[in-house]
Design a protein around this motif. Structure first.
Motif, PDB file in Angstrom:
ATOM      1  N   GLY A   9       0.821  -1.191   0.000  1.00  0.00           N
ATOM      2  CA  GLY A   9       0.000   0.000   0.000  1.00  0.00           C
ATOM      3  C   GLY A   9       0.863   1.252   0.000  1.00  0.00           C
ATOM      4  O   GLY A   9       2.008   1.232   0.462  1.00  0.00           O
ATOM      5  N   ILE A  10       0.314   2.346  -0.524  1.00  0.00           N
ATOM      6  CA  ILE A  10       1.029   3.622  -0.581  1.00  0.00           C
ATOM      7  C   ILE A  10       0.185   4.678   0.112  1.00  0.00           C
ATOM      8  O   ILE A  10      -1.001   4.838  -0.195  1.00  0.00           O
ATOM      9  CB  ILE A  10       1.299   4.057  -2.030  1.00  0.00           C
ATOM     10  N   GLY A  11       0.778   5.397   1.046  1.00  0.00           N
ATOM     11  CA  GLY A  11       0.079   6.481   1.725  1.00  0.00           C
ATOM     12  C   GLY A  11       0.098   7.752   0.906  1.00  0.00           C
ATOM     13  O   GLY A  11       0.997   7.959   0.084  1.00  0.00           O
ATOM     14  N   THR A  12      -0.881   8.618   1.120  1.00  0.00           N
ATOM     15  CA  THR A  12      -0.938   9.860   0.351  1.00  0.00           C
ATOM     16  C   THR A  12       0.334  10.716   0.499  1.00  0.00           C
ATOM     17  O   THR A  12       0.708  11.391  -0.459  1.00  0.00           O
ATOM     18  CB  THR A  12      -2.184  10.688   0.736  1.00  0.00           C
ATOM     19  N   PRO A  13       1.042  10.706   1.664  1.00  0.00           N
ATOM     20  CA  PRO A  13       2.292  11.482   1.721  1.00  0.00           C
ATOM     21  C   PRO A  13       3.383  10.918   0.815  1.00  0.00           C
ATOM     22  O   PRO A  13       4.354  11.609   0.519  1.00  0.00           O
ATOM     23  CB  PRO A  13       2.708  11.379   3.201  1.00  0.00           C
ATOM     24  N   GLU A  14       3.218   9.660   0.382  1.00  0.00           N
ATOM     25  CA  GLU A  14       4.249   9.006  -0.431  1.00  0.00           C
ATOM     26  C   GLU A  14       3.952   9.075  -1.919  1.00  0.00           C
ATOM     27  O   GLU A  14       4.743   8.594  -2.730  1.00  0.00           O
ATOM     28  CB  GLU A  14       4.380   7.539  -0.001  1.00  0.00           C
ATOM     29  N   TYR A  15       2.815   9.651  -2.299  1.00  0.00           N
ATOM     30  CA  TYR A  15       2.533   9.803  -3.720  1.00  0.00           C
ATOM     31  C   TYR A  15       3.607  10.692  -4.342  1.00  0.00           C
ATOM     32  O   TYR A  15       3.896  11.776  -3.844  1.00  0.00           O
ATOM     33  CB  TYR A  15       1.165  10.454  -3.944  1.00  0.00           C
ATOM     34  N   ARG A  16       4.177  10.246  -5.448  1.00  0.00           N
ATOM     35  CA  ARG A  16       5.203  11.057  -6.112  1.00  0.00           C
ATOM     36  C   ARG A  16       5.221  10.728  -7.598  1.00  0.00           C
ATOM     37  O   ARG A  16       4.815   9.646  -8.034  1.00  0.00           O
ATOM     38  CB  ARG A  16       6.587  10.793  -5.514  1.00  0.00           C
ATOM     39  N   TYR A  17       5.732  11.666  -8.349  1.00  0.00           N
ATOM     40  CA  TYR A  17       5.780  11.522  -9.796  1.00  0.00           C
ATOM     41  C   TYR A  17       6.581  10.279 -10.198  1.00  0.00           C
ATOM     42  O   TYR A  17       7.628   9.993  -9.639  1.00  0.00           O
ATOM     43  CB  TYR A  17       6.419  12.757 -10.440  1.00  0.00           C
ATOM     44  N   GLY A  18       6.062   9.559 -11.192  1.00  0.00           N
ATOM     45  CA  GLY A  18       6.782   8.440 -11.781  1.00  0.00           C
ATOM     46  C   GLY A  18       6.532   7.097 -11.140  1.00  0.00           C
ATOM     47  O   GLY A  18       6.951   6.068 -11.673  1.00  0.00           O
ATOM     48  N   LEU A  19       5.843   7.070  -9.988  1.00  0.00           N
ATOM     49  CA  LEU A  19       5.609   5.812  -9.303  1.00  0.00           C
ATOM     50  C   LEU A  19       4.567   5.000 -10.064  1.00  0.00           C
ATOM     51  O   LEU A  19       3.501   5.493 -10.424  1.00  0.00           O
ATOM     52  CB  LEU A  19       5.121   6.077  -7.885  1.00  0.00           C
ATOM     53  N   LEU A  20       4.869   3.735 -10.311  1.00  0.00           N
ATOM     54  CA  LEU A  20       3.948   2.841 -11.012  1.00  0.00           C
ATOM     55  C   LEU A  20       3.006   2.212  -9.997  1.00  0.00           C
ATOM     56  O   LEU A  20       3.445   1.650  -9.000  1.00  0.00           O
ATOM     57  CB  LEU A  20       4.720   1.754 -11.756  1.00  0.00           C
ATOM     58  N   VAL A  21       1.701   2.298 -10.263  1.00  0.00           N
ATOM     59  CA  VAL A  21       0.718   1.884  -9.262  1.00  0.00           C
ATOM     60  C   VAL A  21      -0.445   1.161  -9.928  1.00  0.00           C
ATOM     61  O   VAL A  21      -0.651   1.232 -11.140  1.00  0.00           O
ATOM     62  CB  VAL A  21       0.159   3.103  -8.491  1.00  0.00           C
ATOM     63  N   PHE A  22      -1.199   0.440  -9.100  1.00  0.00           N
ATOM     64  CA  PHE A  22      -2.528   0.003  -9.501  1.00  0.00           C
ATOM     65  C   PHE A  22      -3.503   0.445  -8.416  1.00  0.00           C
ATOM     66  O   PHE A  22      -3.129   0.599  -7.247  1.00  0.00           O
ATOM     67  CB  PHE A  22      -2.597  -1.512  -9.754  1.00  0.00           C
ATOM     68  N   VAL A  23      -4.742   0.681  -8.812  1.00  0.00           N
ATOM     69  CA  VAL A  23      -5.756   1.196  -7.901  1.00  0.00           C
ATOM     70  C   VAL A  23      -6.830   0.128  -7.721  1.00  0.00           C
ATOM     71  O   VAL A  23      -7.426  -0.338  -8.692  1.00  0.00           O
ATOM     72  CB  VAL A  23      -6.394   2.493  -8.444  1.00  0.00           C
ATOM     73  N   LEU A  24      -7.053  -0.252  -6.469  1.00  0.00           N
ATOM     74  CA  LEU A  24      -8.075  -1.240  -6.133  1.00  0.00           C
ATOM     75  C   LEU A  24      -9.293  -0.548  -5.535  1.00  0.00           C
ATOM     76  O   LEU A  24      -9.156   0.375  -4.736  1.00  0.00           O
ATOM     77  CB  LEU A  24      -7.542  -2.240  -5.097  1.00  0.00           C
ATOM     78  N   GLY A  25     -10.459  -1.018  -5.900  1.00  0.00           N
ATOM     79  CA  GLY A  25     -11.682  -0.615  -5.234  1.00  0.00           C
ATOM     80  C   GLY A  25     -12.243  -1.796  -4.465  1.00  0.00           C
ATOM     81  O   GLY A  25     -12.338  -2.903  -5.007  1.00  0.00           O
ATOM     82  N   ILE A  26     -12.581  -1.591  -3.183  1.00  0.00           N
ATOM     83  CA  ILE A  26     -13.101  -2.673  -2.337  1.00  0.00           C
ATOM     84  C   ILE A  26     -14.407  -2.204  -1.711  1.00  0.00           C
ATOM     85  O   ILE A  26     -14.476  -1.111  -1.136  1.00  0.00           O
ATOM     86  CB  ILE A  26     -12.089  -3.050  -1.228  1.00  0.00           C
ATOM     87  N   GLN A  27     -15.427  -3.031  -1.809  1.00  0.00           N
ATOM     88  CA  GLN A  27     -16.736  -2.687  -1.257  1.00  0.00           C
ATOM     89  C   GLN A  27     -16.666  -2.559   0.259  1.00  0.00           C
ATOM     90  O   GLN A  27     -16.111  -3.408   0.950  1.00  0.00           O
ATOM     91  CB  GLN A  27     -17.761  -3.760  -1.629  1.00  0.00           C
TER      92      GLN A  27
END
Length: 1021
Positions: free
Chosen positions: A958-976
């Protein structure tokens, strides 16, 4: 034609070869790129001898005057190898003096290291007054008498290397200067000591900075000895009078004198040198010089792959990296490695039903000149098979050794396996291509083919086709530039100088732009101070992060880079080091690895799959307890951060604290909500405040102090404890409280959120219990002697507002003890089995890693949270923008992700289309996920209270919002989300988009909630 005193020499000392180039920086536009000579020779046991040999060869071959050499720059793995090999003779014991006041005492230095490395290095720790709050206020004043007392203890222990680490010391740039003053006192009372202050070594992040400072202190004497031997070889052996530099991890240089103080900064420079050298070699290729390029550096033992950005700098990895299993917060290139090199061993399997040819991961390394077939040895290597391949096909043959020796050995092998030489070579080449294509696919940022640069001495193993072309699937073109075999040495020769600033600054009365310009000037001045020519300095990296719950404060990270100003470095400065440390002083540095080295191998996939958590019968009839192990705890921590939906702060500091408690005898017990009686008293606790504080100011006893304040006032004792929220660091607080000797009670498998939310009134008891205050009395504690008890309150929201007002005056981070509740309410209102869910998610991620199957980690997570009806991949791509601002203590912002084909997708049905983006606004946690098509149409695909989880595509974390940075490769999960939030309008009112000011956004369930299965229920005897 060369300019006087202008030539540069670059040397890279690798595990197999020592490479060197002689370069004229004023002739880089010429056909030979300014390279006057180059040489490659096997690395010698004494690297100084090898350096002297290659430089002598360079000068002789180029027929130049030694006085024309302006600098020698060296890249070496010598220092990191001492740590990797756990070599007692090269690693000194270290004492750590923490300026921490009452904090951090439960997490001793080296707590997250392997026990064998810790036993060699971590000799002593003293906890002293000192440290700062995030806003610059003093936690405790430093005291000279304490320093004097600690010096006597360290001296008695026979330890000379000392690290001084103060809380928030990197932010202490103009004020107290606590680390510097303590260093002066240490040298006053212990003049023989070698003192490292942490702020000079690394940035914010207490554990990681301390780790780096400890390793730096441990290798100081060895580094000084080694660098002095380099100088002896270059200045005295060769008679050169130029300055000497060492390359840093980020592709810039350190003067030799500075490298003796900060040798750790050279740990990972090899890969960076190769990428920077590759950028130099293709600089004039206008077809690809302005786009991202994948650099494949094939050495003797391994292949390192990194992405070269249009700026000419490597793409950077995450803020926290690991060397020899030790976490540190260095800027390092994002490099992945595979066991493929020029010396990799080739084997043939007897089983014709499977792949018959295997390569590596073991290698003959620098012994290739005696062990490989082409040199008369008896080991089949990739170099041998490449030589045979090129000889058979009669194209672009590069003479290496004796091809007839290799051909004879390969023919013998084919007869044993009933193969033709052609078919064997075809299989060998297919395996090489498959290995390279796999690593290319993992490093790409989109489905598009990317240009690939092949460099390194081992690049000869990639064979051209019959037309003499290089082709690899996934590569738009494959280029092996001239001089590619010594790209690493070229990178060393052209390395530049940097100045870095990482500090918390005040924004009061200033615009963000004005603050950035102010700090940028500091970074530029620092680069000039480090030796850069001012007119060449440019800002290379910049990031600004508002600090939660701290008014008018922002964390700024800026790096400036420029060319070295050789006119300002007199030779006398270089010779000064030799006066104080010669190549013959110091101990005998013969290798002496740890005799009984601890083997720290990760669990295999089979071991993870077969692992059984310990569930035992409890003292209550027909009920059970889950006894948490270290493995369980590791998986729980991983799952908690994913469920944090960007908020809650990293669980890591709490993980190592709890693990240390367990190693000291604490027992962590988890029970199901059904274990409770209706009238049982249940406690609840968690942290409030800025995640930036929690990674720097490690916990003291504030969590227990807040609980004691409440229960001493009430005169009762709880029967169990439950987490306030499962997401982020608070997901472990219930376990820490329960395992504490003061409480020693079980933790309920559940929490009041099922995720993380920004404020403590966004909980299910407020959804189901009405507006009144559900948990009074409540208390907060700062761990520094300040406690606040709120006896009554009108609503949970009012209690929260009161505590938030006090928060900024109490260090922007406090522990909160929610008042007691009953077993009956827990069973009615709690989001159940969320500790079990965290464990299952973490286990799924670990299993994917063990199987080397990170591409499908999101599918594995989806399976654990209820399958495709309960969760889905919303997007995958690269972060291309982050905006942040602070409003009433909370960080608001938005992250923008551009569609890309990245690892971790796991579900082709949800692949993002090239050109699309996803926008995710956040308030500490992610609020809404909006997909934007190429033509600008927007579609909301998920909103709170459903979980929107952004994960690192390279490892599933997992990535916290303070760690968001340009160039990071991510996937986004949605969980009910749990039905405790979604079945009533009040749940949507409190936890939905409207609670975040998005009244125009309608909540639509992402799927169908599936209650997580209890670990106790599955594994009970």
């Amino acid at each position: 034609m060369t300019s006087s005193n202008s030539l540069r020499i670059g040397v890279d000392v690798g595990g197999t070869n020592t490479d060197a180039v002689l370069l004229n920086p004023f002739a880089t536009a010429s056909e030979n790129r300014g390279i006057l000579s180059w040489h490659k020779s096997p690395t010698t046991p004494n690297p100084s001898q090898g350096i002297e040999t290659v430089i002598t060869t360079l000068i002789t071959n180029a027929n130049i005057d030694a006085k024309d050499i302006a600098s020698v720059t060296i890249g070496t793995t010598h220092f990191i190898n001492a740590v990797i090999e756990k070599d007692r003779s090269r690693l000194a014991p270290v004492a750590v003096l923490r300026l921490c006041g009452p904090f951090s005492r439960s997490v001793p230095p080296g707590v997250d290291w392997t026990s064998d490395l810790r036993s060699i290095i971590c000799a002593y720790c003293g906890f002293l007054d000192g440290g700062l709050e995030i806003d610059g206020q003093i936690i405790r004043d430093i005291r000279e008498d304490q320093v004097k007392e600690e010096c006597e203890k360290v001296k008695t222990a026979g330890v000379k290397s000392i690290v001084v680490n103060g809380i928030f010391s990197p932010a202490d740039v103009m004020g107290e200067m606590q680390e510097e003053r303590v260093k002066e006192w240490i040298l006053k009372y212990y003049p023989e000591a070698e003192v490292v202050i942490s702020k000079e070594v690394a940035n914010l992040g207490f554990i990681e900075r301390e780790n780096a400072a400890i390793l730096n202190a441990s290798i100081l004497a060895f580094a000084r000895h080694t660098i002095a031997s380099f100088q002896t070889a270059i200045h005295h052996g060769l008679g050169l009078s130029c300055p000497i530099f060492l390359t840093q991890n980020d592709g810039t240089v350190l003067r030799a004198a500075d490298a003796t103080r900060l040798p750790i900064r050279t740990f990972n420079s090899g890969a960076t040198n190769s990428m920077c050298g590759a950028a130099f070699l293709i600089k004039q290729n206008t077809d690809i010089s302005q786009e991202s390029i994948l650099v494949i550096d094939i050495g003797g033992t391994s292949t390192d792959v990194g992405m070269l950005l249009p700026s000419g700098l490597p793409r950077q990895a995450a803020a926290v990296t690991e060397f020899a299993g030790v976490r540190m917060n260095f800027s390092c290139p994002d490099v992945k490695s595979i066991g493929l090199g020029g010396g990799s061993i080739v084997r043939l399997s007897q089983d014709s039903t499977e792949q018959r040819v295997t390569i590596g991961p073991d290698s003959v390394g620098h012994n290739i000149i005696t062990r490989a077939l082409v040199f008369g040895g008896d080991i089949h290597t990739t170099t041998d098979y490449s030589v045979v391949s090129q000889a058979l096909r009669s194209f672009l043959y590069q003479p290496i050794g004796d091809k007839d020796l290799a051909m004879a050995a390969v023919e013998t092998a084919t007869r044993q396996h009933d193969l033709s030489v052609d078919s064997l070579i075809d299989e060998y080449e297919a395996v090489v291509r498959k290995m390279l294509e796999g690593i290319i696919d993992r490093m790409k940022t989109s489905a598009e083919d990317v240009p690939v640069l092949l460099v390194g001495g081992g690049a000869v193993i990639v064979s051209e086709d019959k037309e003499g072309k290089l082709s690899i699937t996934g590569a738009s073109k494959v280029i092996k530039p001239k001089f590619s075999g010594v790209a690493n040495a070229i990178g060393a020769a052209i390395a530049r100088v940097s100045g870095t600033v990482d500090r918390v600054v005040s924004t009061e009365g200033k615009s963000t732009q004005a603050v950035l310009e102010e700090v940028s000037k500091v970074a530029i001045d620092r680069a000039v101070e480090n030796g850069a020519l001012r007119e060449t300095v440019r800002i290379a990296e910049i990031d600004s992060i508002p600090i939660q719950y701290v008014a008018n404060k922002m964390r700024i990270l800026i790096k400036a880079i420029g060319d070295f100003d050789f006119s300002r470095v007199p030779v006398a400065v270089q010779e000064e080091l030799l006066k104080h440390s010669t190549a013959t002083d110091g101990p005998d540095y013969t290798k002496n690895p740890l005799a009984n080295e601890e083997k720290t191998t990760a669990l295999s996939a089979a071991e993870i799959s077969s692992y059984m958590p310990k569930v035992i019968a409890s003292s209550r009839p027909y009920q059970y307890e889950w006894i948490i192990s270290e493995m369980d705890l590791e998986w729980l921590s991983c799952g908690c951060y994913i469920l944090g939906t960007g908020g809650g702060g990293t669980p890591y500091p709490h993980f190592i604290r709890l693990r240390e408690m367990m190693r000291n005898g604490a027992q962590v017990r988890v029970v199901e909500p059904g274990w409770l009686k209706d009238d049982d008293v249940v406690a609840c606790g968690g942290a409030k405040g800025s995640p930036t504080v929690s990674v720097e100011k490690l916990s003291g006893d504030e969590m227990m102090e807040s609980q004691t304040t409440v229960y001493n006032y009430l005169g009762i004792k709880p029967a169990a404890v439950m987490d306030l929220e499962i997401g982020g660091g608070n997901g472990l607080q219930g376990l820490i409280l329960g395992a504490s000797t003061n409480m020693n009670i079980p933790t309920i498998d559940g929490d009041w959120m099922g995720r993380a939310y920004p404020v403590a009134w966004q909980i299910t008891p407020v959804v189901w219990g009405g507006d009144k205050a559900q948990f009074v009395p409540s208390a907060i504690s700062d761990g520094n002697g300040n406690n606040m008890l709120m006896v009554t309150g009108t609503t949970e929201k009012m209690v929260e507002r009161a505590f938030r007002a006090a928060l900024s005056e109490m260090g922007s981070h406090v522990a909160c003890a929610k008042g007691p509740t009953t077993g009956a309410k827990v069973k009615s209102w709690a989001v159940e089995n969320t500790i079990s869910l965290s464990w299952r998610i973490g286990r799924a991620v670990a299993l994917c890693r063990a199987r080397n199957d990170i591409d499908f980690v999101s599918k594995a997570i989806i399976d654990q949270v209820g399958g495709e009806q309960a969760a889905k991949v919303l997007f995958k791509g690269k972060i291309i923008g982050v905006e942040r601002r602070t409003v009433k203590g909370h960080v608001y912002g938005e992250v923008i992700i551009k569609a890309a084909d990245v690892s971790g997708s796991g579900s082709e049905a949800t692949d993002a289309v090239e050109g699309e983006v996803m926008k995710i606004p956040f308030k500490n946690e992610n609020i809404v996920a909006t997909r934007v098509t190429k033509d600008g149409k927007e579609e909301i695909v998920a909103t709170v209270p459903d979980l929107i989880c952004v994960c690192d595509a390279s490892n599933g974390e997992g990535i916290g919002t303070p760690e968001y940075r340009y160039g990071l490769l991510v996937f986004v999960l949605g969980i009910q989300a749990s039905e405790k939030w979604t079945v009533s309008p009040r749940g949507i009112e409190i936890g939905g988009p409207g609670a975040f000011g998005m009244d125009h956004v309608e909540y639509k369930p992402l799927g169908k909630f599936t209650k997580p299965r209890s670990v106790i229920d599955e594994f009970k005897p």
